[in-house]
Motif scaffolding. Structure first.
Motif, PDB file in Angstrom:
ATOM      1  N   GLY A 177      21.342  51.721  55.147  1.00  6.77           N
ATOM      2  CA  GLY A 177      20.819  52.117  53.838  1.00  6.77           C
ATOM      3  C   GLY A 177      19.317  51.959  53.833  1.00  6.77           C
ATOM      4  O   GLY A 177      18.743  51.300  54.698  1.00  6.77           O
ATOM      5  N   LEU A 178      18.671  52.563  52.851  1.00  2.00           N
ATOM      6  CA  LEU A 178      17.229  52.446  52.742  1.00  2.00           C
ATOM      7  C   LEU A 178      16.845  51.052  52.277  1.00  2.00           C
ATOM      8  O   LEU A 178      17.656  50.333  51.686  1.00  2.00           O
ATOM      9  N   MET A 179      15.606  50.663  52.555  1.00  2.00           N
ATOM     10  CA  MET A 179      15.097  49.394  52.034  1.00  2.00           C
ATOM     11  C   MET A 179      15.218  49.395  50.513  1.00  2.00           C
ATOM     12  O   MET A 179      14.899  50.378  49.859  1.00  2.00           O
ATOM     13  N   GLY A 180      15.695  48.276  49.966  1.00  2.00           N
ATOM     14  CA  GLY A 180      15.848  48.169  48.525  1.00  2.00           C
ATOM     15  C   GLY A 180      17.159  48.706  47.996  1.00  2.00           C
ATOM     16  O   GLY A 180      17.400  48.690  46.780  1.00  2.00           O
ATOM     17  N   ALA A 181      18.048  49.162  48.901  1.00  2.00           N
ATOM     18  CA  ALA A 181      19.332  49.717  48.459  1.00  2.00           C
ATOM     19  C   ALA A 181      20.301  48.637  48.007  1.00  2.00           C
ATOM     20  O   ALA A 181      21.268  48.927  47.303  1.00  2.00           O
ATOM     21  N   GLY A 182      20.055  47.390  48.408  1.00  2.00           N
ATOM     22  CA  GLY A 182      20.934  46.293  47.996  1.00  2.00           C
ATOM     23  C   GLY A 182      21.753  45.686  49.118  1.00  2.00           C
ATOM     24  O   GLY A 182      22.596  44.818  48.879  1.00  2.00           O
ATOM     25  N   ARG A 183      21.491  46.084  50.362  1.00  2.00           N
ATOM     26  CA  ARG A 183      22.280  45.590  51.494  1.00  2.00           C
ATOM     27  C   ARG A 183      22.205  44.071  51.613  1.00  2.00           C
ATOM     28  O   ARG A 183      23.232  43.377  51.649  1.00  2.00           O
ATOM     29  N   THR A 184      20.983  43.553  51.681  1.00  2.00           N
ATOM     30  CA  THR A 184      20.801  42.104  51.836  1.00  2.00           C
ATOM     31  C   THR A 184      21.330  41.354  50.626  1.00  2.00           C
ATOM     32  O   THR A 184      21.964  40.297  50.762  1.00  2.00           O
ATOM     33  N   GLU A 185      21.104  41.900  49.433  1.00  3.78           N
ATOM     34  CA  GLU A 185      21.540  41.222  48.208  1.00  3.78           C
ATOM     35  C   GLU A 185      23.058  41.066  48.172  1.00  3.78           C
ATOM     36  O   GLU A 185      23.580  40.030  47.725  1.00  3.78           O
ATOM     37  N   ILE A 186      23.790  42.085  48.629  1.00  6.88           N
ATOM     38  CA  ILE A 186      25.249  41.995  48.678  1.00  6.88           C
ATOM     39  C   ILE A 186      25.685  40.870  49.615  1.00  6.88           C
ATOM     40  O   ILE A 186      26.562  40.063  49.278  1.00  6.88           O
ATOM     41  N   MET A 187      25.076  40.799  50.788  1.00  5.13           N
ATOM     42  CA  MET A 187      25.449  39.776  51.776  1.00  5.13           C
ATOM     43  C   MET A 187      25.110  38.374  51.282  1.00  5.13           C
ATOM     44  O   MET A 187      25.889  37.428  51.473  1.00  5.13           O
ATOM     45  N   ARG A 188      23.964  38.230  50.624  1.00  6.72           N
ATOM     46  CA  ARG A 188      23.570  36.915  50.090  1.00  6.72           C
ATOM     47  C   ARG A 188      24.540  36.458  49.004  1.00  6.72           C
ATOM     48  O   ARG A 188      24.874  35.272  48.911  1.00  6.72           O
ATOM     49  N   ALA A 189      25.015  37.402  48.203  1.00  6.92           N
ATOM     50  CA  ALA A 189      25.975  37.049  47.152  1.00  6.92           C
ATOM     51  C   ALA A 189      27.335  36.682  47.751  1.00  6.92           C
ATOM     52  O   ALA A 189      27.999  35.749  47.287  1.00  6.92           O
ATOM     53  N   ILE A 190      27.758  37.400  48.784  1.00 10.12           N
ATOM     54  CA  ILE A 190      29.026  37.066  49.450  1.00 10.12           C
ATOM     55  C   ILE A 190      28.972  35.652  50.006  1.00 10.12           C
ATOM     56  O   ILE A 190      29.938  34.887  49.897  1.00 10.12           O
ATOM     57  N   PHE A 191      27.822  35.266  50.565  1.00  8.97           N
ATOM     58  CA  PHE A 191      27.694  33.945  51.175  1.00  8.97           C
ATOM     59  C   PHE A 191      27.409  32.851  50.149  1.00  8.97           C
ATOM     60  O   PHE A 191      27.373  31.668  50.489  1.00  8.97           O
ATOM     61  N   GLY A 192      27.188  33.236  48.890  1.00 13.16           N
ATOM     62  CA  GLY A 192      26.962  32.242  47.844  1.00 13.16           C
ATOM     63  C   GLY A 192      25.520  31.828  47.676  1.00 13.16           C
ATOM     64  O   GLY A 192      25.226  30.883  46.945  1.00 13.16           O
ATOM     65  N   LYS A 250      36.132  40.262  43.585  1.00 13.71           N
ATOM     66  CA  LYS A 250      36.985  39.303  44.290  1.00 13.71           C
ATOM     67  C   LYS A 250      36.772  39.377  45.797  1.00 13.71           C
ATOM     68  O   LYS A 250      36.461  40.431  46.348  1.00 13.71           O
ATOM     69  N   LEU A 251      36.960  38.207  46.443  1.00 16.85           N
ATOM     70  CA  LEU A 251      36.874  38.098  47.892  1.00 16.85           C
ATOM     71  C   LEU A 251      38.219  37.613  48.420  1.00 16.85           C
ATOM     72  O   LEU A 251      38.838  36.716  47.834  1.00 16.85           O
ATOM     73  N   TYR A 252      38.642  38.208  49.547  1.00 15.92           N
ATOM     74  CA  TYR A 252      39.921  37.812  50.153  1.00 15.92           C
ATOM     75  C   TYR A 252      39.685  37.503  51.639  1.00 15.92           C
ATOM     76  O   TYR A 252      39.032  38.261  52.352  1.00 15.92           O
ATOM     77  N   LEU A 253      40.218  36.375  52.063  1.00 18.41           N
ATOM     78  CA  LEU A 253      40.160  35.990  53.477  1.00 18.41           C
ATOM     79  C   LEU A 253      41.585  35.851  53.994  1.00 18.41           C
ATOM     80  O   LEU A 253      42.369  35.059  53.458  1.00 18.41           O
ATOM     81  N   GLU A 254      41.909  36.660  54.987  1.00 16.80           N
ATOM     82  CA  GLU A 254      43.254  36.669  55.577  1.00 16.80           C
ATOM     83  C   GLU A 254      44.335  36.823  54.504  1.00 16.80           C
ATOM     84  O   GLU A 254      45.371  36.162  54.506  1.00 16.80           O
ATOM     85  N   GLY A 255      44.045  37.713  53.533  1.00 16.12           N
ATOM     86  CA  GLY A 255      45.011  38.065  52.500  1.00 16.12           C
ATOM     87  C   GLY A 255      45.021  37.177  51.285  1.00 16.12           C
ATOM     88  O   GLY A 255      45.701  37.479  50.294  1.00 16.12           O
ATOM     89  N   LYS A 256      44.263  36.056  51.300  1.00 15.71           N
ATOM     90  CA  LYS A 256      44.262  35.128  50.169  1.00 15.71           C
ATOM     91  C   LYS A 256      42.908  35.152  49.470  1.00 15.71           C
ATOM     92  O   LYS A 256      41.860  35.146  50.125  1.00 15.71           O
ATOM     93  N   GLU A 257      42.941  35.172  48.135  1.00 15.79           N
ATOM     94  CA  GLU A 257      41.697  35.176  47.382  1.00 15.79           C
ATOM     95  C   GLU A 257      40.954  33.857  47.582  1.00 15.79           C
ATOM     96  O   GLU A 257      41.549  32.782  47.587  1.00 15.79           O
ATOM     97  N   ILE A 258      39.642  33.960  47.775  1.00 17.03           N
ATOM     98  CA  ILE A 258      38.807  32.772  47.920  1.00 17.03           C
ATOM     99  C   ILE A 258      37.676  32.836  46.899  1.00 17.03           C
ATOM    100  O   ILE A 258      37.296  33.907  46.429  1.00 17.03           O
ATOM    101  N   ILE A 259      37.151  31.666  46.551  1.00 19.54           N
ATOM    102  CA  ILE A 259      36.047  31.564  45.610  1.00 19.54           C
ATOM    103  C   ILE A 259      34.836  31.004  46.351  1.00 19.54           C
ATOM    104  O   ILE A 259      34.922  29.935  46.966  1.00 19.54           O
ATOM    105  N   ILE A 260      33.729  31.746  46.312  1.00 20.18           N
ATOM    106  CA  ILE A 260      32.490  31.277  46.936  1.00 20.18           C
ATOM    107  C   ILE A 260      31.391  31.263  45.873  1.00 20.18           C
ATOM    108  O   ILE A 260      30.986  32.303  45.367  1.00 20.18           O
ATOM    109  N   LYS A 261      30.942  30.048  45.536  1.00 20.86           N
ATOM    110  CA  LYS A 261      29.881  29.904  44.545  1.00 20.86           C
ATOM    111  C   LYS A 261      28.586  29.385  45.155  1.00 20.86           C
ATOM    112  O   LYS A 261      27.529  29.458  44.531  1.00 20.86           O
TER     113      LYS A 261
END
Length: 496
Positions: free
Chosen positions: A287-302, A310-321
């Motif tokens: 994606g272009l710079m500023g498209a939100g790629r890094t922001e999505i990854m930072r949010a996934i990692f908390g 929602k996030l699912y790991l091996e079929g089970k919902e997980i919570i990452i804050k």
């Protein structure tokens, strides 16, 4: 303007017993964009530091317009018309852009006061001359990296710079800012100003430079007109061996789904992001710079918040804050900015590698020093970190080796999912190849990888599938066999 011809002949330099330069030659002609390439540690920065008076050569000659010169310091070089734009920009963040353009040479009124009207007139004239726009009244520290870089270039041109050295100038720029930089370089060239362009980005070099000089192990290996050479030859000169494949063949077959994201949203940043990653898969993110790629990854990692999804790991919902939640679920995150977020530069190499795994290396609440050292030594060796000792501070390493340390610390944690954000930015060809081989090795062992990259050849060369982000949304997911630069760029720019 009087043009400048620079000829560095037989330049040698040692630091103690370490011979860094051994008879380097470099000829820069007036109005030439001259690329200086080589792996990290090849001696490029030392050579430029000698040219600009920061270091003194042990032997050799610097000729400017045929006359031998020795600059006493950086200011002396600047006064003779040589400007060095470093990666770490020399900007006064609390001053306006206009004030940054006149750090010491402000025009004065007859009463001795600073003549801001004349400053503005000169600044606007220089900006018009080189074809850029600068927010002269804005606080420099609040401007984009591209605007800060253009401010520094303009400041040096106002001091009558005849040769401008640019060290990895596009590393932190958006695509639009990069295009503006190349337009300015073309204007400088047409005006007789020389540019020494230090970069690892092949495509930029071949599209914008007239001549390429390659250094390896403190020696000049080759100098060729760009139009008379090719990428394979330059890589061969840089690493001393033929690299027929930039990207290793992906032989691993991804397994079942390991991680899934559903309707991930942070208003104003990204919205309704959904995707999945399979076991042993490399999912590229383009994606272009500023498209939100890094922001999505930072949010996934908390690291950053998200409002819904929602996030699912091996079929089970997980919570990452917070990041610790992600780490406890077996996630690793190699951030875009390795120096400020990926490493503790004052800590040793060994301590940086062991940090995420200290709990496993401790007996009770006491860290087992031998286990920690053995652990770090093994990973340092496995990733090919080039250092005399793991007791050295991480700050002493080259960019490529710093990146290997960041990767080593997460690999040692035995992650299920590894997020790599611009994993090869600013590092040399040899170190890139090492990282690509490691990614293949990890996925063969079942590790899933999400790789964010601004380099389309890298995304296409290393990914099993490619997710394209446009304005905070998933524009499409493309299988490797169907991936072309045209198709990815069409999605990245909002096309169908």
């Amino acid at each position: 303007m009087k043009y400048m011809d620079i000829n560095m002949v037989g330049i040698c330099r040692s630091f103690g017993t370490n011979k860094v330069l051994g008879g380097v030659n470099l000829h820069i002609r007036p109005g030439e964009v001259h690329a200086l390439m080589g792996e990290n540690g090849a001696g490029k920065s030392t050579l430029m530091n000698i040219l600009t008076g920061i270091h003194k050569a042990d032997a050799g000659t610097i000729l400017v317009d045929g006359k031998e010169v020795t600059f006493q310091n950086n200011k002396d070089a600047e006064e003779h018309g040589i400007a060095f734009i470093h990666q770490e920009l020399n900007i006064w963040p609390n001053l306006s852009v206009l004030e940054n353009l006149f750090p010491t040479n402000q025009p004065r009124t007859r009463l001795g006061l600073i003549d801001f009207k004349e400053m503005r007139r000169r600044a606007e004239a220089k900006c018009k001359e080189i074809g850029i726009e600068l927010p002269l009244d804005a606080i420099a520290g609040e401007c984009s990296v591209g605007q800060q870089q253009m401010t520094e270039i303009t400041r040096n041109l106002m001091l009558d710079a005849k040769t401008v050295i640019m060290d990895e100038p596009t590393a932190a720029l958006t695509e639009r800012e990069t295009d503006s930089l190349f337009a300015v370089m073309k204007t400088l060239k047409n005006n007789g100003v020389s540019v020494i362009y230090i970069s690892h980005r092949m495509e930029e070099v071949f599209n914008n430079c007239d001549t390429i000089t390659v250094m390896r192990d403190g020696q000049t290996i080759s100098t060729r007109p760009t139009e008379e050479t090719g990428m394979d030859q330059i890589v061969n000169d840089m690493v001393g061996r033929v690299m027929s494949e930039y990207y290793p063949v992906r032989t691993n077959v991804p397994g079942d789904e390991v991680f899934r994201v559903e309707n991930f949203t942070q208003p104003g940043v990204f919205r309704d992001v959904s995707f999945s990653v399979r076991k042993g898969e490399i999912l590229g993110v383009a994606g272009l710079m500023g498209a939100g790629r890094t922001e999505i990854m930072r949010a996934i990692f908390g690291v950053d918040p998200h409002e819904s999804g929602k996030l699912y790991l091996e079929g089970k919902e997980i919570i990452i804050k917070k990041p610790l939640d992600a780490i406890n679920h077996g996630f690793g995150f190699i951030t875009e900015n390795r120096k400020s977020e990926g490493l503790i530069l004052d800590f040793s190499i060994g301590k940086n590698i062991a940090l995420p795994s200290e709990e496993r290396l401790a007996k009770g609440h006491v860290i087992n020093a031998k286990a920690e050292r053995d652990f770090s030594e093994e990973l340092s060796h496995r990733l090919g970190v080039k250092a005399q000792s793991i007791d050295l501070a991480a700050s002493t390493l080259s960019g490529g080796n710093q990146q290997k340390v960041v990767i080593a610390k997460w690999v040692g944690m035995h992650p299920k999912l590894l997020i790599l954000d611009e994993p090869t930015r600013g590092i040399d060809i040899g170190a890139k190849k090492d990282i690509y081989d490691l990614m293949n090795e990890l996925t063969a062992k079942g590790v899933s990888i999400i790789m964010v990259s601004s380099e389309l050849p890298e995304v296409i060369g290393m990914s099993d599938r490619i997710m394209v982000i446009h304005e905070g949304r998933v524009a499409g997911i493309v299988d490797h066999k169907d991936a072309t630069q045209t198709r990815i760029m069409t999605l990245a720019t909002g096309g169908e």
